[in-house]
Design an enzyme around this catalytic site. Sequence first.
Site, PDB file in Angstrom:
ATOM      1  N   LYS A 142       1.070  -1.136  -0.001  1.00 45.09           N
ATOM      2  CA  LYS A 142      -0.054   0.174  -0.114  1.00 45.09           C
ATOM      3  C   LYS A 142       0.930   1.022  -0.362  1.00 45.09           C
ATOM      4  CE  LYS A 142      -1.918   1.384   4.079  1.00 45.09           C
ATOM      5  NZ  LYS A 142      -1.509   3.049   4.407  1.00 45.09           N
ATOM      6  N   ASN A 143       2.257   1.066   0.917  1.00 45.19           N
ATOM      7  CA  ASN A 143       2.500   2.485   0.807  1.00 45.19           C
ATOM      8  C   ASN A 143       3.510   2.786  -0.393  1.00 45.19           C
ATOM      9  OD1 ASN A 143       0.770   3.229   3.007  1.00 45.19           O
ATOM     10  ND2 ASN A 143       2.481   2.575   4.899  1.00 45.19           N
ATOM     11  N   CYS A 146      -4.913  12.614  13.818  1.00 47.53           N
ATOM     12  CA  CYS A 146      -5.810  11.274  13.694  1.00 47.53           C
ATOM     13  C   CYS A 146      -5.258  10.462  14.383  1.00 47.53           C
ATOM     14  CB  CYS A 146      -5.892  10.219  12.044  1.00 47.53           C
ATOM     15  SG  CYS A 146      -3.518   9.529  12.458  1.00 47.53           S
ATOM     16  N   ARG A 187       0.209  14.845  13.804  1.00 47.81           N
ATOM     17  CA  ARG A 187       1.170  14.617  12.736  1.00 47.81           C
ATOM     18  C   ARG A 187       0.652  15.496  11.515  1.00 47.81           C
ATOM     19  NH1 ARG A 187      -1.280   8.836   9.831  1.00 47.81           N
ATOM     20  NH2 ARG A 187       0.463   8.783   9.056  1.00 47.81           N
ATOM     21  N   ASP A 240       4.339   0.217  12.868  1.00 47.11           N
ATOM     22  CA  ASP A 240       3.068  -0.528  11.438  1.00 47.11           C
ATOM     23  C   ASP A 240       3.268  -1.944  12.247  1.00 47.11           C
ATOM     24  OD1 ASP A 240       1.953   2.158  10.152  1.00 47.11           O
ATOM     25  OD2 ASP A 240       3.118   1.737   8.328  1.00 47.11           O
ATOM     26  N   ARG A 262      -8.746  -0.641   4.551  1.00 48.68           N
ATOM     27  CA  ARG A 262      -7.961   0.108   4.129  1.00 48.68           C
ATOM     28  C   ARG A 262      -6.384   0.016   3.594  1.00 48.68           C
ATOM     29  NH1 ARG A 262      -6.849   4.548   7.816  1.00 48.68           N
ATOM     30  NH2 ARG A 262      -5.236   4.671   6.058  1.00 48.68           N
TER      31      ARG A 262
HETATM   32  N1  EPU Z   1       5.743  14.302  10.942  1.00 46.14           N
HETATM   33  C1  EPU Z   1       6.159  15.788  11.656  1.00 46.14           C
HETATM   34  N2  EPU Z   1       6.412  17.105  10.970  1.00 46.14           N
HETATM   35  C2  EPU Z   1       6.532  16.783   9.262  1.00 46.14           C
HETATM   36  C3  EPU Z   1       5.984  15.312   9.078  1.00 46.14           C
HETATM   37  C4  EPU Z   1       6.226  14.107   9.525  1.00 46.14           C
HETATM   38  O1  EPU Z   1       6.197  16.295  12.688  1.00 46.14           O
HETATM   39  O2  EPU Z   1       5.850  17.099   8.660  1.00 46.14           O
HETATM   40  C5  EPU Z   1       5.871  13.393  12.496  1.00 46.14           C
HETATM   41  C6  EPU Z   1       4.901  12.627  12.244  1.00 46.14           C
HETATM   42  O3  EPU Z   1       3.823  13.351  13.134  1.00 46.14           O
HETATM   43  C7  EPU Z   1       5.789  11.457  13.446  1.00 46.14           C
HETATM   44  C8  EPU Z   1       6.474  10.924  12.429  1.00 46.14           C
HETATM   45  O4  EPU Z   1       6.822  12.964  12.046  1.00 46.14           O
HETATM   46  O5  EPU Z   1       5.047  11.234  14.242  1.00 46.14           O
HETATM   47  C9  EPU Z   1       6.449  10.455  11.561  1.00 46.14           C
HETATM   48  O6  EPU Z   1       5.650  10.539  10.627  1.00 46.14           O
HETATM   49  P1  EPU Z   1       6.008  10.583   8.626  1.00 46.14           P
HETATM   50  O7  EPU Z   1       5.912  11.773   8.268  1.00 46.14           O
HETATM   51  O8  EPU Z   1       7.767   9.411   8.821  1.00 46.14           O
HETATM   52  O9  EPU Z   1       4.744   9.177   8.970  1.00 46.14           O
HETATM   53  P2  EPU Z   1       3.860   9.274   7.291  1.00 46.14           P
HETATM   54  O10 EPU Z   1       4.871   9.765   6.174  1.00 46.14           O
HETATM   55  O11 EPU Z   1       2.991  10.878   7.509  1.00 46.14           O
HETATM   56  C10 EPU Z   1       3.977   6.916   6.626  1.00 46.14           C
HETATM   57  C11 EPU Z   1       2.876   5.655   6.576  1.00 46.14           C
HETATM   58  C12 EPU Z   1       2.946   5.229   7.655  1.00 46.14           C
HETATM   59  C13 EPU Z   1       3.719   5.176   8.918  1.00 46.14           C
HETATM   60  C14 EPU Z   1       4.477   6.183   8.819  1.00 46.14           C
HETATM   61  C15 EPU Z   1       5.592   5.911   9.998  1.00 46.14           C
HETATM   62  C16 EPU Z   1       2.619   6.488   4.859  1.00 46.14           C
HETATM   63  C17 EPU Z   1       1.176   6.377   3.584  1.00 46.14           C
HETATM   64  N3  EPU Z   1       2.030   5.773   5.525  1.00 46.14           N
HETATM   65  O12 EPU Z   1       3.597   8.005   7.727  1.00 46.14           O
HETATM   66  O13 EPU Z   1       2.160   4.211   7.591  1.00 46.14           O
HETATM   67  O14 EPU Z   1       2.853   4.829  10.098  1.00 46.14           O
HETATM   68  O15 EPU Z   1       5.194   6.583   7.345  1.00 46.14           O
HETATM   69  O16 EPU Z   1       6.556   4.518   8.811  1.00 46.14           O
HETATM   70  O17 EPU Z   1       3.222   5.430   3.776  1.00 46.14           O
HETATM   71  C18 EPU Z   1      -0.337   2.938   7.865  1.00 46.14           C
HETATM   72  O18 EPU Z   1       0.260   2.220   7.114  1.00 46.14           O
HETATM   73  O19 EPU Z   1      -1.112   1.865   8.545  1.00 46.14           O
HETATM   74  C19 EPU Z   1      -0.074   4.280   8.198  1.00 46.14           C
HETATM   75  C20 EPU Z   1       0.343   4.954   9.818  1.00 46.14           C
END
Ligand code: EPU
Length: 432
Positions: free
Chosen positions: A22-23, A128, A133, A316, A408
């Site tokens: 998915k990701n 969320c 996030r 995850d 999802r």
């Molecule tokens: N963060 C910030 N500011 C930003 C971006 C992130 O403070 O601008 C913080 C977030 O709040 C969090 C941490 O950094 O505490 C990590 O967030 P990250 O941005 O790495 O996560 P994401 O990109 O929103 C993706 C996956 C998630 C997975 C995380 C961590 C996708 C679509 N989603 O989320 O997947 O948990 O990386 O590996 O790739 C899932 O599939 O169930 C899922 C939640």
Amino acid sequence: MDAFRIVGGHPLRGSVRISGSKNAALPILFSSLLGGSFTLGRVPCLRDVKTTLLLLEQLGIKNSGCHPAKASEEREDRWSESIALHEGDTSAFEAPYDLVRTMRASVLCLGPLLARRRRARVSLPGGCLIGARPIDMHLKAFERMGARITIHHGYIDAETDGLEGCEISLPYPTVTGTENILMAAVLAKGTTTIVNAAEEPEVTDLARFLVARGAKISGEGSSTIRIEGVDRLDSTDYTVMFDRIEAGTFLVGAALLGQGVRIEGVEHAPIASILDLLSAMGAEHESTPSSITLEAIRRPRGTSLRTLPYPGFPTDMQAQILPLMAIAEGPSSVVETVFENRFTHVMEMNRMGANIEIHGSQATVRGGSRLEGAAVMASDLRASAGLVLAGLIAEGETEVRRVYHIDRGYEAIEKKLEALGARIKRVQEDQP
Ligand code: EPU
């Protein structure tokens, strides 16, 4: 609403083929906004993929293989795993609230829209259940690349006269942040260097896909990625990597109840941290280059775990490992470092007989529990998978409610588990 009804304690046998990730699929699909055309194979039939195709259609991306408006009702047996996408009308630039609120990953349209159409209007994703996030790192990076960004009435408005490459040093290796910058940088003028980039295999898969389309990228899979902008991308035929979280979920299922469960269509490296943890708990596995066979652990041992960015143990997979820790001999501890509120499944697991205490970002699992079936409620995607695994090992019947979360991100999980011998069926909530 759908629920899963599970009768626990039945052994799992045979083999299961892991779906496309998915990701990894989502950012690659969003990269269609960079223009041109491509065909993507091993696209998983998931609610988030359908939402993405619907949003892309509103943004003028045509696809053959799946009609997104119909896909929301279509059964998965009519899903085509190979989807061809091409750019049609390029005048739209808005990702509306109604779609973004159902899928935060919609924010991945921001980078490619800015790079190609020089304008993007994207609903600001709210917090969320698993954490606040924010997307501040995405927005700051685009500003450094020459975008003007304002936020009004819950929408991000971004425009540019043309993005320019620069050095972007991320305070944290954000996964979708790195992907968004990567997509913007492939069409930006000059060279972009992302320092402290996310090293997740899904980021590497996106980079490899873009390289296959003629992008000039080096350092993917490491913490420094360099991108030299190009004028346009070529077409290609690409296959999405396997879903390492789905693979990990089935590995835990095998560690709980397996009598020789073979997980097929996987590679070792992306799931090394999960296999290491299972080994520390007593699991033995055999592997070939594309499969792993694992038996139930006779006497699982408690262990300690800290979720971390890749190559550390993935956040995850945290919910899914807890049922194994709950029945293990001796205590276990889990420190969640990635998201600030990712233990919502714990109260539900405790209702099933687990003994888990939360103190801030740490869960302490007493171990030695016998889980009992109960009606429980899923609160997010991975939490639901953890509850399904708990139901498989519990004595008696478990009903996992609100499984729309699991739909999802897991392709037909109940069918795959049933084929392995689990007693699980999809029912309507409260159906006698
Ligand atoms: N963060 C910030 N500011 C930003 C971006 C992130 O403070 O601008 C913080 C977030 O709040 C969090 C941490 O950094 O505490 C990590 O967030 P990250 O941005 O790495 O996560 P994401 O990109 O929103 C993706 C996956 C998630 C997975 C995380 C961590 C996708 C679509 N989603 O989320 O997947 O948990 O990386 O590996 O790739 C899932 O599939 O169930 C899922 C939640």
